[in-house]
Scaffold this motif. Structure first.
Motif, PDB file in Angstrom:
ATOM      1  N   ALA A  31       0.689  -1.188   0.063  1.00 41.19           N
ATOM      2  CA  ALA A  31       0.036  -0.082   0.137  1.00 41.19           C
ATOM      3  C   ALA A  31       0.882   1.278   0.156  1.00 41.19           C
ATOM      4  O   ALA A  31       0.546   2.052  -0.531  1.00 41.19           O
ATOM      5  N   ASP A  32       2.046   1.065   0.774  1.00 39.22           N
ATOM      6  CA  ASP A  32       2.915   2.285   0.737  1.00 39.22           C
ATOM      7  C   ASP A  32       3.482   2.427  -0.530  1.00 39.22           C
ATOM      8  O   ASP A  32       3.505   3.896  -0.918  1.00 39.22           O
ATOM      9  N   ILE A  33       3.866   1.613  -1.157  1.00 35.11           N
ATOM     10  CA  ILE A  33       4.462   1.685  -2.588  1.00 35.11           C
ATOM     11  C   ILE A  33       3.373   2.337  -3.454  1.00 35.11           C
ATOM     12  O   ILE A  33       3.857   3.227  -4.452  1.00 35.11           O
ATOM     13  N   VAL A  34       2.286   1.961  -3.342  1.00 35.29           N
ATOM     14  CA  VAL A  34       1.042   2.391  -4.390  1.00 35.29           C
ATOM     15  C   VAL A  34       0.953   3.937  -4.059  1.00 35.29           C
ATOM     16  O   VAL A  34       0.892   4.862  -4.996  1.00 35.29           O
ATOM     17  N   ASP A  35       0.733   4.357  -2.700  1.00 32.11           N
ATOM     18  CA  ASP A  35       0.767   5.779  -2.274  1.00 32.11           C
ATOM     19  C   ASP A  35       2.032   6.726  -2.892  1.00 32.11           C
ATOM     20  O   ASP A  35       1.594   7.590  -3.239  1.00 32.11           O
ATOM     21  N   LEU A  36       3.139   6.194  -2.757  1.00 32.32           N
ATOM     22  CA  LEU A  36       4.388   6.618  -3.130  1.00 32.32           C
ATOM     23  C   LEU A  36       4.383   7.053  -4.667  1.00 32.32           C
ATOM     24  O   LEU A  36       4.780   7.930  -5.299  1.00 32.32           O
ATOM     25  N   GLN A  37       3.834   5.906  -5.372  1.00 32.38           N
ATOM     26  CA  GLN A  37       3.863   6.038  -6.841  1.00 32.38           C
ATOM     27  C   GLN A  37       2.901   7.060  -7.326  1.00 32.38           C
ATOM     28  O   GLN A  37       2.961   7.662  -8.100  1.00 32.38           O
ATOM     29  N   GLN A  38       1.648   7.001  -6.306  1.00 35.43           N
ATOM     30  CA  GLN A  38       0.624   7.994  -6.768  1.00 35.43           C
ATOM     31  C   GLN A  38       1.298   9.537  -6.590  1.00 35.43           C
ATOM     32  O   GLN A  38       1.022  10.221  -7.261  1.00 35.43           O
ATOM     33  N   LYS A  39       2.021   9.618  -5.610  1.00 38.39           N
ATOM     34  CA  LYS A  39       2.514  11.036  -5.288  1.00 38.39           C
ATOM     35  C   LYS A  39       3.561  11.256  -6.339  1.00 38.39           C
ATOM     36  O   LYS A  39       3.440  12.697  -6.936  1.00 38.39           O
ATOM     37  N   MET A  40       4.315  10.519  -6.943  1.00 32.78           N
ATOM     38  CA  MET A  40       5.329  11.015  -7.793  1.00 32.78           C
ATOM     39  C   MET A  40       4.399  11.051  -9.379  1.00 32.78           C
ATOM     40  O   MET A  40       5.043  11.864 -10.201  1.00 32.78           O
ATOM     41  N   SER A  41       3.040  10.664  -9.441  1.00 33.76           N
ATOM     42  CA  SER A  41       2.441  11.058 -10.534  1.00 33.76           C
ATOM     43  C   SER A  41       1.846  12.345 -10.444  1.00 33.76           C
ATOM     44  O   SER A  41       0.894  12.695 -11.439  1.00 33.76           O
ATOM     45  N   GLU A  42       1.881  13.172  -9.261  1.00 35.33           N
ATOM     46  CA  GLU A  42       0.854  14.370  -9.213  1.00 35.33           C
ATOM     47  C   GLU A  42       1.522  15.482 -10.090  1.00 35.33           C
ATOM     48  O   GLU A  42       2.820  15.326 -10.329  1.00 35.33           O
ATOM     49  N   PRO A  43       0.824  16.341 -10.584  1.00 32.00           N
ATOM     50  CA  PRO A  43       1.298  17.205 -11.701  1.00 32.00           C
ATOM     51  C   PRO A  43       2.409  18.157 -11.402  1.00 32.00           C
ATOM     52  O   PRO A  43       3.383  18.595 -12.001  1.00 32.00           O
ATOM     53  N   ASP A  44       2.452  18.393 -10.068  1.00 29.15           N
ATOM     54  CA  ASP A  44       3.554  19.593  -9.670  1.00 29.15           C
ATOM     55  C   ASP A  44       4.619  18.738  -8.844  1.00 29.15           C
ATOM     56  O   ASP A  44       5.537  19.523  -7.936  1.00 29.15           O
ATOM     57  N   PHE A  45       4.549  17.394  -8.807  1.00 31.65           N
ATOM     58  CA  PHE A  45       5.673  16.585  -8.055  1.00 31.65           C
ATOM     59  C   PHE A  45       6.891  17.127  -7.932  1.00 31.65           C
ATOM     60  O   PHE A  45       7.719  17.380  -7.176  1.00 31.65           O
ATOM     61  N   TYR A  46       7.419  17.124  -9.287  1.00 31.34           N
ATOM     62  CA  TYR A  46       8.698  17.362  -9.684  1.00 31.34           C
ATOM     63  C   TYR A  46       9.174  18.961  -9.539  1.00 31.34           C
ATOM     64  O   TYR A  46      10.526  19.142 -10.077  1.00 31.34           O
ATOM     65  N   ASN A  47       8.429  19.418  -9.179  1.00 30.07           N
ATOM     66  CA  ASN A  47       8.749  21.093  -8.823  1.00 30.07           C
ATOM     67  C   ASN A  47       9.501  21.220  -7.445  1.00 30.07           C
ATOM     68  O   ASN A  47      10.074  22.330  -7.316  1.00 30.07           O
ATOM     69  N   ASP A  48       9.552  20.195  -6.612  1.00 29.98           N
ATOM     70  CA  ASP A  48      10.165  20.259  -5.580  1.00 29.98           C
ATOM     71  C   ASP A  48      11.219  19.032  -5.273  1.00 29.98           C
ATOM     72  O   ASP A  48      10.917  17.935  -5.154  1.00 29.98           O
ATOM     73  N   ASN A  49      12.639  19.657  -5.353  1.00 32.34           N
ATOM     74  CA  ASN A  49      13.714  18.847  -5.464  1.00 32.34           C
ATOM     75  C   ASN A  49      13.867  17.776  -4.371  1.00 32.34           C
ATOM     76  O   ASN A  49      14.016  16.538  -4.402  1.00 32.34           O
TER      77      ASN A  49
END
Length: 367
Positions: A31-49
């Motif tokens: 479940a933690d892996i799925v949650d982390l993968q979802q966070k990485m798919s958020e539109p603004d995720f890669y704006n915060d290094n």
């Protein structure tokens, strides 16, 4: 081993695997892996290094953990099936292979269990390690240098990356102190076991009479803590710049690039001189200071700063956690666990994992 002789080891494997499955909640990991993968798919995720690095690191760790547990469960299941169904005659033909598989499985289970013991708040953090020479002049600074090399070799053995932050050379040879930042999976969790005083006994190469000498060095370990809540006021800092010394390229002695920062309220002093610019050195020094202040705040022991920093009051006889004896015999002994080995050459080449494992098991037993 015969089929009858190996059965107790199979039972041990099954018992230990049950402990691992009870400790790790596989469904929670998934479940933690799925949650982390979802966070990485958020539109603004890669704006915060910082967020990218933190989430990416945790995702990789959880995926590797899940893979290890699932692989071990398959190994254990296959071993049980073989032992249960194989005839004595067929077993005799593959006895050597079975023995090797059992030992390999026990080793993998032990490694995973040791990793499970690293569940402290900062165990997943990177680490900052400092070696300080004790009293004793040339002999002590040489020992500190030997110990510093030991930890660099340990990092290389375990695929930890390290960056030398600061080195204070000895007057004749060796080092007075040296600091490295260590990056890797559970770097602080493993290396926290090395905090304390280390004692060397050998015939000194610096003594013309070839007498036996005892020397001491201390090791300080702190976790690299990213604390957004901790705000350090500029008025609380005394920042000095100075000309760096020692190895580091032609630029190192031409400018005042080295930085020393004192946190006035606590008296903590940190410095960095091995980066190429004053700005880089200041940033690294502030990282160390932030880590020390965050740890100090967490443990709420401002009246006992030496304990928080991992520095003992006296680097001398009776306070050591481990002894390294070169003459008249060879032995490395941990005084906290009584684990010892005569293979001092391997230890000095960074092979200290068994000392660490034994100490982690003892800590867990206490708790």
């Amino acid at each position: 081993m015969s089929k009858e002789e190996i059965q107790p080891l199979i039972t041990e494997i099954n018992d230990k695997m049950i402990n691992i499955d009870n400790h790790y909640d596989l469904e929670h990991i998934k479940a933690d892996i799925v949650d982390l993968q979802q966070k990485m798919s958020e539109p603004d995720f890669y704006n915060d290094n910082k967020k990218v690095m933190s989430v990416g690191k945790r995702l990789r760790a959880q995926e590797e953990l899940l893979q290890k547990i699932e692989k071990l469960n398959v190994q254990v299941k296959e071993l049980n099936e073989i032992i249960k169904n194989i005839s004595d005659e067929d077993y005799n033909e593959i006895e050597e292979n079975i023995n090797e598989e059992v030992q390999a499985t026990l080793h993998d289970i032990r490694e995973l269990w040791i990793s499970a013991l690293l569940s402290g708040k900062y165990d997943n953090c990177d680490a900052i390690l400092t070696v300080h020479s004790g009293a004793g002049g040339t002999e002590a600074t040489d020992w500190a240098d030997m110990l510093f090399r030991l930890y660099k070799r340990y990092c290389e053995r375990h695929n930890f990356s390290f960056n030398i932050i600061d080195v204070q050379q000895g007057d004749t040879t060796g080092i007075k102190s040296a600091t490295i930042e260590i990056t890797g999976d559970k770097a602080y969790g493993f290396l926290k076991c090395e905090k304390g005083v280390h004692r060397l006994v050998r015939i000194s190469p610096f003594d013309s009479n070839a007498r036996r000498h005892t020397s001491f060095a201390s090791v300080e370990i702190i976790p690299v803590i990213e604390s957004e809540e901790l705000k350090i006021e500029e008025k609380d800092l005394k920042i000095d710049t100075f000309r760096a010394s020692g190895a580091g390229g032609q630029h190192i002695n031409k400018t005042d690039s080295a930085v020393r920062i004192k946190h006035i309220p606590t008296g903590i002093v940190v410095q960095c001189q091995n980066e190429r610019s004053q700005i880089q050195n200041k940033a690294t020094a502030m990282k160390i200071l932030t880590a020390k202040l965050a740890e100090l705040k967490e443990e709420e022991e401002q009246k006992n700063l030496n304990t928080i920093q991992g520095q003992l009051k006296k680097i001398e006889w009776g306070s050591q956690i481990r002894s390294y004896v070169f003459q008249p015999y060879t032995m490395v002994k941990d005084h906290r666990t009584n684990y010892e080995t005569a293979d001092i050459d391997s230890v000095m080449d960074g092979d200290i994992q068994e000392f660490i494992n034994d100490y982690l098991v003892k800590l867990n037993t206490k708790n």
